[in-house]
Design a protein around this motif. Structure first.
Motif, short mmCIF file in Angstrom:
data_model
loop_
_atom_site.label_atom_id
_atom_site.label_comp_id
_atom_site.label_asym_id
_atom_site.label_seq_id
_atom_site.Cartn_x
_atom_site.Cartn_y
_atom_site.Cartn_z
N PRO A 33 -8.44 -1.49 2.52
CA PRO A 33 -7.11 -1.87 3.01
C PRO A 33 -6.08 -1.85 1.88
CG PRO A 33 -8.48 -3.81 2.76
CD PRO A 33 -9.36 -2.61 2.50
N GLU A 34 -4.82 -1.80 2.25
CA GLU A 34 -3.75 -1.82 1.26
C GLU A 34 -3.83 -3.12 0.46
OE1 GLU A 34 -1.16 0.19 0.30
OE2 GLU A 34 -2.18 1.77 1.43
N ASN A 35 -3.48 -3.05 -0.81
CA ASN A 35 -3.49 -4.23 -1.66
C ASN A 35 -2.20 -5.01 -1.43
OD1 ASN A 35 -4.11 -6.11 -3.51
ND2 ASN A 35 -3.74 -4.84 -5.31
N GLU A 36 -2.15 -5.72 -0.30
CA GLU A 36 -0.95 -6.46 0.08
C GLU A 36 -1.35 -7.89 0.38
OE1 GLU A 36 1.66 -6.29 4.02
OE2 GLU A 36 1.85 -4.47 2.82
N PRO A 37 -0.60 -8.87 -0.14
CA PRO A 37 -0.97 -10.26 0.12
C PRO A 37 -0.83 -10.60 1.60
CG PRO A 37 1.17 -10.14 -0.97
CD PRO A 37 0.59 -8.75 -0.97
N PRO A 38 -1.60 -11.56 2.08
CA PRO A 38 -1.50 -11.95 3.49
C PRO A 38 -0.13 -12.53 3.81
CG PRO A 38 -2.88 -13.48 2.27
CD PRO A 38 -2.60 -12.32 1.36
N LYS A 39 0.19 -12.57 5.11
CA LYS A 39 1.53 -13.00 5.54
C LYS A 39 1.86 -14.42 5.05
CE LYS A 39 4.53 -13.15 9.56
NZ LYS A 39 5.38 -14.09 8.84
N GLU A 40 0.89 -15.33 5.10
CA GLU A 40 1.17 -16.71 4.68
C GLU A 40 1.60 -16.74 3.21
OE1 GLU A 40 -2.26 -16.12 5.67
OE2 GLU A 40 -1.66 -16.21 7.77
N LEU A 41 0.91 -15.93 2.38
CA LEU A 41 1.23 -15.92 0.95
C LEU A 41 2.62 -15.35 0.72
CD1 LEU A 41 0.07 -16.59 -1.80
CD2 LEU A 41 -0.82 -14.27 -1.93
N ARG A 42 2.96 -14.28 1.45
CA ARG A 42 4.29 -13.69 1.30
C ARG A 42 5.36 -14.66 1.75
NH1 ARG A 42 4.19 -8.68 4.65
NH2 ARG A 42 2.20 -9.45 5.35
N ASP A 43 5.11 -15.38 2.86
CA ASP A 43 6.07 -16.37 3.34
C ASP A 43 6.25 -17.48 2.31
OD1 ASP A 43 6.43 -14.94 5.63
OD2 ASP A 43 5.22 -16.22 6.90
N MET A 44 5.14 -17.92 1.71
CA MET A 44 5.20 -18.98 0.71
C MET A 44 6.02 -18.52 -0.49
SD MET A 44 3.49 -22.03 -0.19
CE MET A 44 1.86 -21.92 0.52
N GLN A 45 5.79 -17.27 -0.95
CA GLN A 45 6.54 -16.76 -2.08
C GLN A 45 8.03 -16.69 -1.76
OE1 GLN A 45 4.48 -13.07 -2.72
NE2 GLN A 45 3.18 -13.92 -4.31
N GLU A 46 8.37 -16.26 -0.55
CA GLU A 46 9.77 -16.18 -0.13
C GLU A 46 10.40 -17.57 -0.12
OE1 GLU A 46 13.24 -14.42 0.85
OE2 GLU A 46 11.37 -13.36 0.44
N MET A 47 9.67 -18.55 0.41
CA MET A 47 10.18 -19.92 0.46
C MET A 47 10.39 -20.46 -0.96
SD MET A 47 8.61 -23.18 2.49
CE MET A 47 7.46 -23.56 1.18
N LEU A 48 9.43 -20.21 -1.86
CA LEU A 48 9.56 -20.70 -3.23
C LEU A 48 10.74 -20.04 -3.93
CD1 LEU A 48 5.83 -20.83 -4.38
CD2 LEU A 48 7.38 -22.74 -4.02
#
Length: 42
Positions: free
Chosen positions: A6-21
């Motif tokens: 699979p693509e080396n992409e973080p899961p949605k929760e992690l991306r949402d967390m990074q955006e929030m931070l």
């Protein structure tokens, strides 16, 4: 590395967390600048 990996992409929760931070960091920086201005005016 296999073609089927699979693509080396973080899961949605992690991306949402990074955006929030990131937003929280920008907000904190703005709040600090505002606090410095308020303290400077006194």
């Amino acid at each position: 590395m296999l073609w089927s990996d699979p693509e080396n992409e973080p899961p949605k929760e992690l991306r949402d967390m990074q955006e929030m931070l990131r937003r929280l960091g920008i907000f904190m920086a703005l709040a600090m600048v505002l606090a410095m201005i308020v303290v400077g005016l006194r």
